[in-house]
Design an enzyme around this catalytic site. Structure first.
Site, mmCIF file in Angstrom:
data_model
loop_
_atom_site.group_PDB
_atom_site.id
_atom_site.type_symbol
_atom_site.label_atom_id
_atom_site.label_comp_id
_atom_site.label_asym_id
_atom_site.label_seq_id
_atom_site.Cartn_x
_atom_site.Cartn_y
_atom_site.Cartn_z
ATOM 1 N N GLU A 1 53.305 130.630 70.982
ATOM 2 C CA GLU A 1 51.942 130.736 70.489
ATOM 3 C C GLU A 1 51.934 132.308 70.447
ATOM 4 O O GLU A 1 52.604 132.782 71.296
ATOM 5 C CB GLU A 1 51.103 130.363 71.673
ATOM 6 C CG GLU A 1 51.269 128.833 71.784
ATOM 7 C CD GLU A 1 50.576 128.151 73.140
ATOM 8 O OE1 GLU A 1 49.664 128.666 73.456
ATOM 9 O OE2 GLU A 1 51.110 127.094 73.564
ATOM 10 N N GLU B 1 40.482 129.123 71.509
ATOM 11 C CA GLU B 1 40.580 128.086 72.432
ATOM 12 C C GLU B 1 39.766 128.976 73.824
ATOM 13 O O GLU B 1 39.672 130.110 73.815
ATOM 14 C CB GLU B 1 41.901 127.971 73.088
ATOM 15 C CG GLU B 1 42.128 127.192 74.440
ATOM 16 C CD GLU B 1 43.393 126.741 74.704
ATOM 17 O OE1 GLU B 1 43.645 126.419 75.967
ATOM 18 O OE2 GLU B 1 44.341 127.189 73.918
#
Length: 456
Positions: A260, A371
Site C-alpha cells: 500500500e 479509507e
C-alpha cells in the site's frame, strides 16, 4: 489535535499510556487515579505501603469505616499502580526506539516539528530482517513499457525539504520516532502497525470504511495513478483518513498479502493532522508482519530525497489550486521485488519478494481510493472526512480524485483498466463515481464529510 486531556508531565503521560481507554478520545479513570496520587503525595508515602493505609482505613478509629465494596475498589487501585511495570514499559519503549532510530550522519529540523535523520543506506531498519541481513540495496530495474515522465521534476513535495536541506549521497532520510509517538499507540508491539481484523472484500470492515475503485480477475504486476492531496479533518485521535493504492493477493483470510502507498492523516501515528506520504505492507492480513513506513524491517529505501512518513506540501484547496502526486508500484520481473516510484521518475525503494507469499508471484486485485476509521466515539457516525471532505459529485476542484489509473500486465506494460468497479458501503457518508475520458483516462472521484443529515 485531540489529546489525552491529562497533565503534560512525563510521569503522568506514562501513567495514561498504561491505563487509557479509547472513550471519546480521552483518558478515562483519570480523576480517580489522580485523586489517589494526590492523597499519596500529601502524605509523602510510597505505593508499596498501601496495605498499611488499608489497615488504618479499616480499623483505626481516626478514619471512618468503609464498606467491603469500597475496600475492593481500593485494593484494585493498589494493584493497578505498579511503578516497576511502568518503569519496564518505558525501558521497553526506549529499547524499541534504539532499534528503529538508527545512527545518523546528519539531522534536519522540519517546520512541522519532525526531525529527519540522514541514515547510512546499509544501516536502515530493513536490514534487521533475518532474510535481508547482510544484503545490499539493488540497482533500479527497468520501468514498465509505456511509462512516461517529463524528466526529474522538483522533489520538494515535502515540508522538511523546503528549507533546501538535504541528506548526503549514500544516506536515506528517516523521520525520527519519539517516545510520544509510541505512547499514543496501543502498545510497543503494535506501534506502527494496523490492527489485525477480519478482512473482507466489501468496503466496510470493523469500523474501517472505504470508497474504492478496483479491478480483479486477472494477474496484475503493478499499478499507477495520480492522486490529489488534501488535509481532511480527523475528529478523533484514534481515527485516520487516507487515500492510497492497494496491491493485493491472497484469499482475504489470514494469508492476505498487500502493498500500500499513498497519503494519510493520522493523529495517533504522527501526533498531528498533516497529510503525509506513507507506505504499508503485510503478508498475513495485518496480524504479525508489516508496518507503516520504515517502522519495522522490510521496505528497502534507496532514495536520499524522499522521507516516508513526512508531511506533503503543498495541498489542494477547495475551489482553488489542485496538487497531486503520482505513484507507481510495479514488480521487477527479473528479481521479483516490488518497486515504488513517487512523483515524476523518483524511485523510493522496494519491497523484497521474500517478504511475501502470494505476492512473490503476482497480485490478484488492485484498489484505488479512500479509507477512514469510524470509531463512533460520540455515539454516532464520525465526522472524520475522506479525501477533500466533499462528495464526488462536486467534481474537479472540490472533490478528491485518482486520475490516469493504470495497471501493469504480464508483459511489463502499463495498460488502461478494464472492467473498473466502484464500491462504497455508506454512500451517504463517503461515495465514489468512476469514469473515463481522453485526458485523464480511467479516473474516480471519491470522498465525503462523514456525519451529515443523511449519515447520522
Amino acid at each position: 489535535m485531540t489529546g489525552f486531556h491529562c497533565h503534560k508531565t512525563e510521569e503522568y503521560l506514562r501513567f495514561c499510556f498504561n491505563f487509557r481507554r479509547r472513550e471519546k478520545g480521552k483518558c478515562t479513570k483519570q480523576k480517580q487515579h489522580q485523586f489517589a496520587r494526590t492523597q499519596l503525595t500529601d502524605f509523602t508515602l510510597h505505593f508499596q505501603i498501601f496495605p498499611i493505609i488499608f489497615f488504618f482505613l479499616l480499623f483505626s478509629p481516626v478514619f471512618p469505616a468503609i464498606s467491603a465494596a469500597q475496600f475492593q475498589d481500593l485494593r484494585r487501585l493498589n494493584q493497578t499502580f505498579r511503578p516497576r511495570e511502568e518503569s519496564n514499559k518505558m525501558r521497553s519503549i526506549r529499547t524499541h526506539l534504539l532499534n528503529i532510530n538508527k545512527p545518523s550522519v546528519k539531522s534536519i529540523q522540519s517546520p512541522d516539528g519532525d526531525i529527519i535523520d540522514c541514515v547510512m543506506v546499509h544501516h536502515q531498519p530493513a536490514f534487521d530482517h533475518p532474510v535481508l541481513k547482510g544484503t545490499k540495496p539493488l540497482d533500479p530495474p527497468e520501468r514498465p513499457n509505456g511509462h512516461r515522465h517529463a524528466g526529474m521534476e522538483s522533489e520538494n513535495y515535502q515540508l522538511w525539504s523546503l528549507s533546501g536541506e538535504s541528506c548526503p549521497e549514500g544516506t536515506i532520510p528517516i523521520r525520527r520516532a519519539t517516545e510520544q509517538d509510541i505512547l499514543r499507540a496501543n502498545s510497543v508491539k503494535r506501534f506502527g502497525k494496523k490492527f489485525a481484523r477480519p478482512v473482507r472484500r466489501d468496503s466496510s470492515n470493523g469500523g474501517h470504511e472505504h470508497a474504492v475503485g478496483y479491478v480483479s480477475g486477472e494477474q496484475y504486476y503493478g499499478a499507477k495513478a495520480s492522486i490529489n492531496v488534501w488535509d481532511p479533518k480527523v475528529t478523533d485521535q484514534f481515527e485516520f483518513s487516507l487515500s492510497q493504492i492497494w496491491v493485493i493477493s491472497g484469499s482475504f483470510g489470514d494469508d492476505l498479502n498487500t502493498i500500500e502507498a499513498g497519503w494519510q492523516v493520522s493523529p495517533e501515528l504522527y501526533g498531528d493532522n498533516y497529510p503525509r506520504f506513507f507506505t504499508y505492507w503485510t503478508s498475513d492480513a495485518y496480524q504479525a508482519t508489516g508496518c507503516y513506513n520504515l517502522l519495522c524491517s522490510g521496505f528497502i529505501q534507496t532514495n536520499n530525497r524522499i522521507a516516508i512518513g513526512a508531511t506533503i506540501s503543498p495541498t489542494s484547496s477547495y475551489n482553488g489550486g489542485q496538487f497531486d502526486i503520482s505513484l507507481m508500484i510495479w514488480k521487477d520481473r527479473k528479481q521479483g521485488n516490488w518497486w515504488l516510484e513517487f512523483g515524476s521518475g523518483v524511485l523510493v525503494g522496494y519491497w523484497p519478494a521474500t517478504l511475501f507469499t502470494h505476492l512473490r508471484d503476482h497480485a490478484s486485485m488492485i484498489q484505488f481510493g479512500g479509507e477512514v476509521v469510524n470509531s463512533q466515539a460520540s455515539g454516532s457516525h464520525t465526522s472524520t472526512e475522506m479525501g477533500s471532505g466533499h462528495f464526488p459529485g462536486e467534481g474537479f476542484g472540490k472533490a478528491s480524485y485518482f486520475r490516469n489509473m493504470q495497471v501493469v500486465d504480464w508483459d511489463n506494460s502499463l495498460i488502461p483498466l478494464s472492467n473498473l468497479k466502484v464500491s462504497a458501503a455508506y454512500p451517504n457518508c463517503y461515495d465514489i463515481i468512476g469514469g473515463i475520458n481522453n485526458v485523464w483516462g480511467n479516473y474516480i472521484y471519491y470522498g465525503g464529510p462523514g456525519k451529515n443529515p443523511n449519515c447520522p
